[in-house]
Design a protein around this motif. Structure first.
Motif, PDB file in Angstrom:
ATOM      1  N   TYR A  30       0.827  -1.194   0.000  1.00 16.90           N
ATOM      2  CA  TYR A  30       0.000   0.000   0.000  1.00 16.90           C
ATOM      3  C   TYR A  30       0.874   1.262   0.000  1.00 16.90           C
ATOM      4  CZ  TYR A  30      -3.807  -3.134   1.365  1.00 16.90           C
ATOM      5  OH  TYR A  30      -4.745  -4.140   1.413  1.00 16.90           O
ATOM      6  N   VAL A  31       0.332   2.332  -0.585  1.00 10.54           N
ATOM      7  CA  VAL A  31       1.014   3.625  -0.538  1.00 10.54           C
ATOM      8  C   VAL A  31       0.024   4.680  -0.045  1.00 10.54           C
ATOM      9  CG1 VAL A  31       2.658   3.085  -2.368  1.00 10.54           C
ATOM     10  CG2 VAL A  31       0.475   4.159  -2.955  1.00 10.54           C
ATOM     11  N   ARG A  32       0.579   5.703   0.580  1.00 12.92           N
ATOM     12  CA  ARG A  32      -0.276   6.775   1.095  1.00 12.92           C
ATOM     13  C   ARG A  32      -0.582   7.809   0.022  1.00 12.92           C
ATOM     14  NH1 ARG A  32       0.555  11.871   2.658  1.00 12.92           N
ATOM     15  NH2 ARG A  32      -0.919  12.780   4.151  1.00 12.92           N
ATOM     16  N   ALA A  33       0.417   8.153  -0.800  1.00 10.99           N
ATOM     17  CA  ALA A  33       0.240   9.233  -1.763  1.00 10.99           C
ATOM     18  C   ALA A  33       1.169   9.035  -2.946  1.00 10.99           C
ATOM     19  CB  ALA A  33       0.522  10.581  -1.092  1.00 10.99           C
ATOM     20  N   SER A  34       0.788   9.619  -4.070  1.00 13.15           N
ATOM     21  CA  SER A  34       1.590   9.549  -5.297  1.00 13.15           C
ATOM     22  C   SER A  34       1.942  10.957  -5.749  1.00 13.15           C
ATOM     23  CB  SER A  34       0.801   8.839  -6.402  1.00 13.15           C
ATOM     24  OG  SER A  34       0.432   7.530  -6.006  1.00 13.15           O
ATOM     25  N   PRO A  35       3.035  11.098  -6.485  1.00 13.49           N
ATOM     26  CA  PRO A  35       3.384  12.423  -7.019  1.00 13.49           C
ATOM     27  C   PRO A  35       2.229  13.011  -7.820  1.00 13.49           C
ATOM     28  CG  PRO A  35       5.203  10.895  -7.312  1.00 13.49           C
ATOM     29  CD  PRO A  35       4.043  10.077  -6.831  1.00 13.49           C
ATOM     30  N   GLY A  36       1.945  14.283  -7.558  1.00 16.76           N
ATOM     31  CA  GLY A  36       0.837  14.939  -8.234  1.00 16.76           C
ATOM     32  C   GLY A  36      -0.498  14.744  -7.552  1.00 16.76           C
ATOM     33  N   GLY A  37      -0.527  13.941  -6.486  1.00 13.13           N
ATOM     34  CA  GLY A  37      -1.773  13.673  -5.778  1.00 13.13           C
ATOM     35  C   GLY A  37      -2.011  14.643  -4.635  1.00 13.13           C
ATOM     36  N   THR A  38      -2.634  14.137  -3.582  1.00  6.21           N
ATOM     37  CA  THR A  38      -3.049  15.003  -2.473  1.00  6.21           C
ATOM     38  C   THR A  38      -2.265  14.721  -1.193  1.00  6.21           C
ATOM     39  OG1 THR A  38      -4.808  13.437  -1.855  1.00  6.21           O
ATOM     40  CG2 THR A  38      -5.395  15.232  -3.381  1.00  6.21           C
ATOM     41  N   GLY A  39      -1.066  14.151  -1.319  1.00  5.37           N
ATOM     42  CA  GLY A  39      -0.297  13.792  -0.138  1.00  5.37           C
ATOM     43  C   GLY A  39       0.034  14.954   0.776  1.00  5.37           C
ATOM     44  N   ALA A  40       0.204  16.156   0.192  1.00  7.03           N
ATOM     45  CA  ALA A  40       0.551  17.324   0.998  1.00  7.03           C
ATOM     46  C   ALA A  40      -0.671  18.030   1.558  1.00  7.03           C
ATOM     47  CB  ALA A  40       1.372  18.308   0.166  1.00  7.03           C
ATOM     48  N   ALA A  41      -1.862  17.532   1.250  1.00  5.21           N
ATOM     49  CA  ALA A  41      -3.104  18.122   1.761  1.00  5.21           C
ATOM     50  C   ALA A  41      -3.651  17.257   2.889  1.00  5.21           C
ATOM     51  CB  ALA A  41      -4.133  18.242   0.646  1.00  5.21           C
ATOM     52  N   LYS A  42      -4.251  17.903   3.861  1.00  6.48           N
ATOM     53  CA  LYS A  42      -4.864  17.152   4.964  1.00  6.48           C
ATOM     54  C   LYS A  42      -6.344  16.971   4.628  1.00  6.48           C
ATOM     55  CE  LYS A  42      -4.511  16.979  10.037  1.00  6.48           C
ATOM     56  NZ  LYS A  42      -3.609  15.802  10.070  1.00  6.48           N
ATOM     57  N   CYS A  43      -6.591  16.025   3.727  1.00 10.02           N
ATOM     58  CA  CYS A  43      -7.956  15.786   3.254  1.00 10.02           C
ATOM     59  C   CYS A  43      -8.456  14.420   3.713  1.00 10.02           C
ATOM     60  CB  CYS A  43      -8.038  15.910   1.740  1.00 10.02           C
ATOM     61  SG  CYS A  43      -6.982  14.796   0.819  1.00 10.02           S
ATOM     62  N   ALA A  44      -9.755  14.308   3.828  1.00 12.77           N
ATOM     63  CA  ALA A  44     -10.367  13.141   4.456  1.00 12.77           C
ATOM     64  C   ALA A  44     -10.004  11.837   3.755  1.00 12.77           C
ATOM     65  CB  ALA A  44     -11.886  13.317   4.482  1.00 12.77           C
ATOM     66  N   GLY A  45      -9.993  11.835   2.420  1.00  9.39           N
ATOM     67  CA  GLY A  45      -9.744  10.596   1.687  1.00  9.39           C
ATOM     68  C   GLY A  45      -8.398   9.976   1.961  1.00  9.39           C
ATOM     69  N   ASN A  46      -7.393  10.792   2.261  1.00  8.19           N
ATOM     70  CA  ASN A  46      -6.070  10.255   2.569  1.00  8.19           C
ATOM     71  C   ASN A  46      -6.109   9.318   3.767  1.00  8.19           C
ATOM     72  OD1 ASN A  46      -5.023  11.770   0.497  1.00  8.19           O
ATOM     73  ND2 ASN A  46      -4.015  13.278   1.796  1.00  8.19           N
ATOM     74  N   TYR A  47      -6.948   9.624   4.713  1.00  9.10           N
ATOM     75  CA  TYR A  47      -6.974   8.860   5.958  1.00  9.10           C
ATOM     76  C   TYR A  47      -7.793   7.581   5.814  1.00  9.10           C
ATOM     77  CZ  TYR A  47      -4.539  12.811   7.806  1.00  9.10           C
ATOM     78  OH  TYR A  47      -3.581  13.769   8.008  1.00  9.10           O
ATOM     79  N   ALA A  48      -8.906   7.659   5.104  1.00  6.03           N
ATOM     80  CA  ALA A  48      -9.680   6.445   4.850  1.00  6.03           C
ATOM     81  C   ALA A  48      -8.848   5.439   4.058  1.00  6.03           C
ATOM     82  CB  ALA A  48     -10.960   6.787   4.097  1.00  6.03           C
ATOM     83  N   ALA A  49      -8.048   5.934   3.114  1.00  9.20           N
ATOM     84  CA  ALA A  49      -7.230   5.052   2.277  1.00  9.20           C
ATOM     85  C   ALA A  49      -6.105   4.391   3.057  1.00  9.20           C
ATOM     86  CB  ALA A  49      -6.653   5.841   1.105  1.00  9.20           C
ATOM     87  N   SER A  50      -5.808   4.889   4.252  1.00 11.05           N
ATOM     88  CA  SER A  50      -4.709   4.322   5.044  1.00 11.05           C
ATOM     89  C   SER A  50      -5.143   3.154   5.928  1.00 11.05           C
ATOM     90  CB  SER A  50      -4.097   5.410   5.933  1.00 11.05           C
ATOM     91  OG  SER A  50      -4.972   5.740   7.006  1.00 11.05           O
ATOM     92  N   TYR A  51      -6.439   2.938   6.070  1.00 14.76           N
ATOM     93  CA  TYR A  51      -6.922   1.951   7.037  1.00 14.76           C
ATOM     94  C   TYR A  51      -6.467   0.534   6.736  1.00 14.76           C
ATOM     95  CZ  TYR A  51     -10.140   5.526   8.863  1.00 14.76           C
ATOM     96  OH  TYR A  51     -10.673   6.654   9.414  1.00 14.76           O
ATOM     97  N   ALA A  52      -6.444   0.148   5.459  1.00 12.40           N
ATOM     98  CA  ALA A  52      -6.070  -1.226   5.112  1.00 12.40           C
ATOM     99  C   ALA A  52      -4.623  -1.504   5.508  1.00 12.40           C
ATOM    100  CB  ALA A  52      -6.271  -1.467   3.618  1.00 12.40           C
TER     101      ALA A  52
END
Length: 361
Positions: free
Chosen positions: A186-208
Motif C-alpha cells: 500500500y502507498v499513502r500518496a503519489s506524485p501529483g496527488g493530495t499527499g501534501a493536503a490534509k484531506c479526508a480521503g487520505n486517511y480512509a485510504a490508510s486503514y487497510a
C-alpha cells in the motif's frame, strides 16, 4: 474579519459532570460543550459565523462532501500553561496549512485571522475544559466540507466550516517506543496527488495498511514512496526523524516535505528547536535499506515520529515481510527525550517561547 455571534454560548457542565464525561474517553471522543460554525457561498463569501452548543448536523443526502470528498481538516492543540492561562500552539501555521489543503481541493481559503479568531472563541467558550493534567491537552478539530446539495461533477459553490474540540491524552499514552511495519504494497500518496493536503480521503485510504500493521503486532505503518517502494515518507499520520550519532555530534535527518508528504507543524517546530540546540539538521531522502543498515551498524542511533496528536514518539523496532531490526537499544534515546521535553516545556509555559508560538486566549 468575519464576525462570530457568541450570544448562544452557554456554560452548563460542572467540574463533576466534565470529569464523568471524560472518564474512560478514548482519543477523539471526549468532546466539549461548544462548536464554531461558518458558511461560505459564491455570492456571499464567508458569513453567518456563530458559536453554539456542540450538536448534531442536519444534512441533505445530496450534500457534495459526502459524495465527492471535498473535505479538509486540521488538528491543533490548546494547553493549560504553568501560570494557569490557556494558549493555542501555532494557530497561524495550522491556518496556513488549512488554506493549502483547501486550495488543492478547489475549496475556499479561510483567512488566517478568521481561523485564529474561531480558535480563540472556542477555547474561551470551553475554557474550563482545557485540562491541567500534564499529559492532557485540548485538541481542536477544524473541518471544511462542501455543503451544497447539487451533484454536478464540479467544485461545490457552498461550504461549511466547523471547529470543535475534545480533551485528549497523548496518542501513545504510555510514551513507550512504538513498533512499526514497513509496508511495500500500500502507498499513502503519489506524485501529483493530495499527499501534501490534509484531506479526508487520505486517511480512509490508510486503514487497510494500518490493519495489516496491527495484524503484524505493530503500532503504525511506515509509508514508502509510490514509485519504487524504497524511500521512507511518513509514519502513519506522522512525520519521521532519524538521529545519526550521539551527543553534541548528533545529526537529525528527515525526509523532505515534498508533494507526497504532509508538511507537519510539529516537524517544522522540531527542526527549529534542534538547530537551536546545536544539532545539525538535514532534509533529504532516506531509504528503507539505509534505515536498516544504519541501525545495524550503529550509525542511526534513534528514530522518532512527531505530530500534533503524538507529539514526539520514539520508534523502537521495525518489522517487514523481509524481517526486522531494532532501533538503537529499543528505548527512547537522549535526543528524542530532550526534544520532547523542549516541546512540552513550551506548550506548558515552563520554557521560554522566543518564537511566539503560544497564542494566549
Amino acid at each position: 474579519m468575519t464576525e462570530f455571534d457568541i450570544s448562544l454560548v452557554t456554560r452548563r457542565a460542572t467540574s463533576e459532570e466534565r470529569r464523568a464525561r471524560l472518564t474512560n474517553a478514548s482519543f477523539g471522543s471526549g468532546f466539549t460543550e461548544h462548536m464554531v460554525s461558518l458558511q461560505w457561498s459564491v455570492s456571499r463569501g464567508w458569513h453567518s459565523g456563530k458559536v453554539t452548543a456542540y450538536q448534531p448536523l442536519s444534512m441533505d443526502p445530496a450534500t457534495v462532501g459526502l459524495h465527492y470528498g471535498q473535505v479538509v481538516f486540521e488538528g491543533l492543540k490548546a494547553y493549560r500553561t504553568a501560570d494557569g492561562r490557556s494558549a493555542v500552539f501555532r494557530p497561524e501555521a495550522h491556518a496556513e496549512r488549512f488554506q493549502r489543503s483547501a486550495r488543492r481541493l478547489m475549496m475556499p481559503e479561510l483567512p488566517v485571522a478568521t481561523f485564529v479568531r474561531a480558535a480563540e472563541h472556542l477555547v474561551s467558550a470551553d475554557a474550563d475544559w482545557v485540562p491541567e493534567e500534564p499529559e492532557r491537552s485540548l485538541y481542536l478539530r477544524p473541518v471544511l466540507f462542501a455543503s451544497e446539495t447539487a451533484l454536478a461533477l464540479r467544485p461545490a459553490e457552498e461550504f461549511t466550516f466547523l471547529l470543535f474540540a475534545f480533551v485528549t491524552e497523548r496518542f501513545f499514552a504510555d510514551a513507550r517506543p512504538v513498533t512499526v511495519w514497513a509496508d511495500r504494497e500500500y502507498v499513502r500518496a503519489s506524485p501529483g496527488g493530495t499527499g501534501a493536503a490534509k484531506c479526508a480521503g487520505n486517511y480512509a485510504a490508510s486503514y487497510a495498511a494500518q490493519a495489516r500493521a496491527a495484524a503484524q503486532g505493530c503500532d503504525q505503518v511506515v509509508w514508502l514512496d509510490a514509485q519504487q517502494r524504497r524511500w521512507v515518507e511518513e509514519l502513519g499520520g506522522m512525520n519521521i526523524f532519524f538521529v545519526q550519532g550521539k551527543g553534541s555530534a548528533a545529526q537529525l535527518v528527515t525526509p523532505p516535505s515534498s508533494g507526497t508528504i504532509l508538511p507537519g507543524v510539529t516537524r517544522d517546530t522540531l527542526l527549529t528547536l534542534a538547530a537551536t540546540r546545536g544539532w545539525a539538521v538535514e532534509e533529504r531522502p532516506v531509504s528503507i535499506d539505509e534505515w536498516c543498515e544504519g541501525c545495524r551498524s550503529g550509525r542511526i542511533t534513534e528514530v522518532f515520529a512527531c505530530g500534533t496528536a503524538a507529539q514526539v514518539s520514539p520508534v523502537g523496532a521495525v518489522r517487514s515481510a523481509d524481517g526486522g531490526w531494532t532501533v538503537g537499544e529499543g528505548k527512547p534515546g537522549p535526543v528524542t527525550l530532550q526534544l520532547a521535553d523542549l516541546l512540552d516545556g513550551i506548550h506548558r509555559g515552563r520554557r521560554a517561547d522566543p518564537h511566539g508560538w503560544m497564542h494566549y486566549v
